[in-house]
Scaffold this motif. Sequence first.
Motif, mmCIF file in Angstrom:
data_model
loop_
_atom_site.group_PDB
_atom_site.id
_atom_site.type_symbol
_atom_site.label_atom_id
_atom_site.label_comp_id
_atom_site.label_asym_id
_atom_site.label_seq_id
_atom_site.Cartn_x
_atom_site.Cartn_y
_atom_site.Cartn_z
ATOM 1 N N TRP A 105 0.840 -1.190 0.000
ATOM 2 C CA TRP A 105 0.000 0.000 0.000
ATOM 3 C C TRP A 105 0.884 1.252 0.000
ATOM 4 O O TRP A 105 1.881 1.309 0.722
ATOM 5 N N LEU A 106 0.510 2.231 -0.792
ATOM 6 C CA LEU A 106 1.296 3.463 -0.862
ATOM 7 C C LEU A 106 1.091 4.315 0.385
ATOM 8 O O LEU A 106 -0.041 4.459 0.866
ATOM 9 N N LYS A 107 2.162 4.903 0.875
ATOM 10 C CA LYS A 107 2.043 5.849 1.979
ATOM 11 C C LYS A 107 1.558 7.206 1.472
ATOM 12 O O LYS A 107 0.880 7.935 2.205
ATOM 13 N N ARG A 108 1.915 7.540 0.218
ATOM 14 C CA ARG A 108 1.444 8.789 -0.389
ATOM 15 C C ARG A 108 0.640 8.426 -1.637
ATOM 16 O O ARG A 108 1.206 8.025 -2.658
ATOM 17 N N GLU A 109 -0.673 8.559 -1.535
ATOM 18 C CA GLU A 109 -1.551 8.126 -2.611
ATOM 19 C C GLU A 109 -1.287 8.871 -3.913
ATOM 20 O O GLU A 109 -1.477 8.335 -5.001
ATOM 21 N N GLU A 110 -0.829 10.116 -3.815
ATOM 22 C CA GLU A 110 -0.622 10.919 -5.027
ATOM 23 C C GLU A 110 0.523 10.392 -5.889
ATOM 24 O O GLU A 110 0.692 10.808 -7.041
ATOM 25 N N ASP A 111 1.318 9.469 -5.374
ATOM 26 C CA ASP A 111 2.444 8.928 -6.141
ATOM 27 C C ASP A 111 2.051 7.753 -7.032
ATOM 28 O O ASP A 111 2.890 7.231 -7.780
ATOM 29 N N PHE A 112 0.806 7.323 -6.970
ATOM 30 C CA PHE A 112 0.401 6.087 -7.640
ATOM 31 C C PHE A 112 0.689 6.097 -9.142
ATOM 32 O O PHE A 112 1.319 5.173 -9.671
ATOM 33 N N LEU A 113 0.238 7.125 -9.858
ATOM 34 C CA LEU A 113 0.398 7.139 -11.319
ATOM 35 C C LEU A 113 1.865 7.188 -11.722
ATOM 36 O O LEU A 113 2.278 6.536 -12.696
ATOM 37 N N MET A 114 2.660 7.949 -10.971
ATOM 38 C CA MET A 114 4.083 8.033 -11.280
ATOM 39 C C MET A 114 4.757 6.674 -11.072
ATOM 40 O O MET A 114 5.554 6.214 -11.903
ATOM 41 N N ILE A 115 4.441 5.993 -9.960
ATOM 42 C CA ILE A 115 5.047 4.689 -9.685
ATOM 43 C C ILE A 115 4.596 3.668 -10.725
ATOM 44 O O ILE A 115 5.400 2.847 -11.192
ATOM 45 N N LYS A 116 3.354 3.731 -11.125
ATOM 46 C CA LYS A 116 2.859 2.837 -12.168
ATOM 47 C C LYS A 116 3.653 3.029 -13.455
ATOM 48 O O LYS A 116 4.052 2.056 -14.123
ATOM 49 N N ARG A 117 3.913 4.283 -13.833
ATOM 50 C CA ARG A 117 4.690 4.572 -15.040
ATOM 51 C C ARG A 117 6.121 4.052 -14.907
ATOM 52 O O ARG A 117 6.656 3.433 -15.829
ATOM 53 N N VAL A 118 6.733 4.274 -13.758
ATOM 54 C CA VAL A 118 8.118 3.850 -13.548
ATOM 55 C C VAL A 118 8.248 2.330 -13.644
ATOM 56 O O VAL A 118 9.180 1.810 -14.265
ATOM 57 N N THR A 119 7.323 1.603 -13.053
ATOM 58 C CA THR A 119 7.417 0.135 -13.092
ATOM 59 C C THR A 119 7.314 -0.388 -14.523
ATOM 60 O O THR A 119 7.973 -1.369 -14.880
ATOM 61 N N LEU A 120 6.512 0.252 -15.348
ATOM 62 C CA LEU A 120 6.418 -0.152 -16.750
ATOM 63 C C LEU A 120 7.725 0.119 -17.481
ATOM 64 O O LEU A 120 8.137 -0.658 -18.350
ATOM 65 N N GLU A 121 8.378 1.216 -17.141
ATOM 66 C CA GLU A 121 9.608 1.616 -17.841
ATOM 67 C C GLU A 121 10.799 0.727 -17.488
ATOM 68 O O GLU A 121 11.622 0.429 -18.348
ATOM 69 N N ILE A 122 10.902 0.289 -16.241
ATOM 70 C CA ILE A 122 12.101 -0.427 -15.806
ATOM 71 C C ILE A 122 11.952 -1.943 -15.833
ATOM 72 O O ILE A 122 12.914 -2.673 -15.577
ATOM 73 N N GLY A 123 10.768 -2.462 -16.162
ATOM 74 C CA GLY A 123 10.596 -3.911 -16.240
ATOM 75 C C GLY A 123 10.455 -4.608 -14.906
ATOM 76 O O GLY A 123 10.625 -5.819 -14.808
ATOM 77 N N VAL A 124 10.183 -3.860 -13.848
ATOM 78 C CA VAL A 124 9.776 -4.444 -12.564
ATOM 79 C C VAL A 124 8.275 -4.221 -12.496
ATOM 80 O O VAL A 124 7.812 -3.096 -12.378
ATOM 81 N N ARG A 125 7.490 -5.297 -12.606
ATOM 82 C CA ARG A 125 6.095 -5.140 -13.009
ATOM 83 C C ARG A 125 5.093 -5.671 -11.993
ATOM 84 O O ARG A 125 4.417 -6.678 -12.238
ATOM 85 N N PRO A 126 4.980 -5.051 -10.816
ATOM 86 C CA PRO A 126 3.873 -5.424 -9.936
ATOM 87 C C PRO A 126 2.551 -5.022 -10.582
ATOM 88 O O PRO A 126 2.502 -4.127 -11.423
ATOM 89 N N SER A 127 1.474 -5.664 -10.176
ATOM 90 C CA SER A 127 0.160 -5.361 -10.745
ATOM 91 C C SER A 127 -0.526 -4.262 -9.944
ATOM 92 O O SER A 127 -0.657 -4.384 -8.720
ATOM 93 N N PRO A 128 -0.980 -3.206 -10.597
ATOM 94 C CA PRO A 128 -1.737 -2.174 -9.868
ATOM 95 C C PRO A 128 -3.038 -2.770 -9.326
ATOM 96 O O PRO A 128 -3.767 -3.446 -10.061
ATOM 97 N N LEU A 129 -3.321 -2.553 -8.075
ATOM 98 C CA LEU A 129 -4.511 -3.143 -7.465
ATOM 99 C C LEU A 129 -5.813 -2.755 -8.173
ATOM 100 O O LEU A 129 -6.726 -3.589 -8.265
ATOM 101 N N PRO A 130 -5.950 -1.527 -8.704
ATOM 102 C CA PRO A 130 -7.215 -1.170 -9.348
ATOM 103 C C PRO A 130 -7.625 -2.066 -10.522
ATOM 104 O O PRO A 130 -8.813 -2.137 -10.837
ATOM 105 N N VAL A 131 -6.670 -2.771 -11.159
ATOM 106 C CA VAL A 131 -7.058 -3.620 -12.295
ATOM 107 C C VAL A 131 -7.927 -4.779 -11.833
ATOM 108 O O VAL A 131 -8.604 -5.407 -12.658
ATOM 109 N N PHE A 132 -7.936 -5.089 -10.534
ATOM 110 C CA PHE A 132 -8.743 -6.187 -10.023
ATOM 111 C C PHE A 132 -10.059 -5.707 -9.408
ATOM 112 O O PHE A 132 -10.805 -6.514 -8.868
ATOM 113 N N CYS A 133 -10.311 -4.405 -9.484
ATOM 114 C CA CYS A 133 -11.520 -3.830 -8.878
ATOM 115 C C CYS A 133 -12.588 -3.564 -9.938
ATOM 116 O O CYS A 133 -12.281 -3.193 -11.076
#
Length: 510
Positions: free
Chosen positions: A445-473
């Motif tokens: 869980w993120l400590k700062r919710e406003e960082d979500f979109l940026m972290i999602k973008r970074v994970t796609l760029e670097i090939g470390v690919r956790p799944s964003p929880l909203p895709v399961f909602c």
Amino acid sequence: MSDKKLRLKKRRRSSIIAFEMIRLDRASTEPLHQQLYRQIRDELKSGSFADGVPRLPSSRELAVDLGISRLTVNLAFSKLHAEGYLQSKARSGTFVAHPLPEIFLSAAKPKAYPAIDRPPRISQRVRAIPDQRAGKDFDLGATSAGAGVSLVSSIPAVDEFPIAVWERLRTQVLAKKGTHLLRYASNRGDADLRRAIAAYLCDFRAARCHADQIVIVGGMQQAMLISAMAVLDPGDPAWIEDPGFHQARRVFTLAGAKVMPNPLDHEGIVIGRSRGESAPKIIYITPSHQFPLGMTMSFERRTDLLDFARAHDAFIFEDDYDAEFRFSGPPLPSLQGIDNSSRVIYAGTMSKILYPSLRLGYIVAPEPLVDSLVKIRSTMDQHSPAIDQATLARFITEGFFLSHIKRMRKIYAERRSFFIEEFNKLLGDRFILQVPEAGLNVVAWLKREEDFLMIKRVTLEIGVRPSPLPVFCIEAKLKPAFLFGFAAWTPAQIRESLVKLASALKKEGV
């Protein structure tokens, strides 16, 4: 010129032409007999012959002409005979077959017509499936992650699978059962496999079942689809967990159900419906290890759910997801094992225990439903591969299955502990880990919710690919989080990935 040479010259004039064009490469990795077979075949396919059936030189003559052994020529001729290119006549020699096998294999090209520039009509059933992938997106399969991408959720450590043992058992069952395994097989599944699965479930999942209640299927999605089609009519309501397994939503939509997402609390799916809302005909749950949040359904919630299903004439589809991989305390018994009114359709898969591409799963059905499920299965694709089923039956009955589970639980426990320690050390200032009692994933869980979109973008760029929880909602409104997988990677790979992610986030100033 001697009589012998005259006879040889006359015979060669009546033989098929262009053997002089054959060139054999002794330095090639392709065997000489395969080169010879291929070049003769290509010549036969492209050649035109005079009146009469062209005759080939004898194997002895051709061997002398090409400077190779007679055995090499005979091997090439044998393959050409087997495929229908050559035919032999007693005391006359070897001749080109007429007609050649290509006559029966190559259709004439039809006349080309101009394409109609109009999109095809797509059924409402397909348009309703909540899946936005297209084209090459499907090449990446269920995980949507290619080679080299790490920390993807729900991937098992396939590199630890005992391939040598599996192949030895496969060879043994083929030797024992032979061509029987190449024929059409039982629509219900291999009898030995169904007995082995029933024994395992009764011993280790506290199930109450026998082999005739089991239907072998091609994985969990097929188990869901067959069950939904057996008990639902188009428009019937189906409850699913929200957030939950996205394939469940797709499958029940394809089956024509009215998908109704139900929220979760710390005990599992919430049992309740709005006033005027129809009762569900089927309820999909993952009680042993809820996906993706990871809680285990309490015993009280299980009994309440069974009471609700009984009162409303509904079925419960129990996806026993990750039940084998618990890391704290013994598992609760399956719902199927405490069901006294034939309300539970229990299903499991070998995808996480063994390897995903095996595509073998099973349904344990209430006895009155078994024939209906088998009818649907036989209409879909008859049966799963008989060789794989027979091999899996031996793998279970000879003790390798249980041994593999125990070994993998130990490996996963070690990787899980290492992941938690390294994650908290490297990323603990940005995330709060929620560590479930079971399974191959953890929620961060993120400590700062406003960082979500940026972290999602970074994970796609670097090939470390956790799944964003909203895709399961579907309707669930949860705080932003990511689902990390740890099972498929060694401690060194886990640390490398976490360091890469921490470094990338640091550069972003997070």
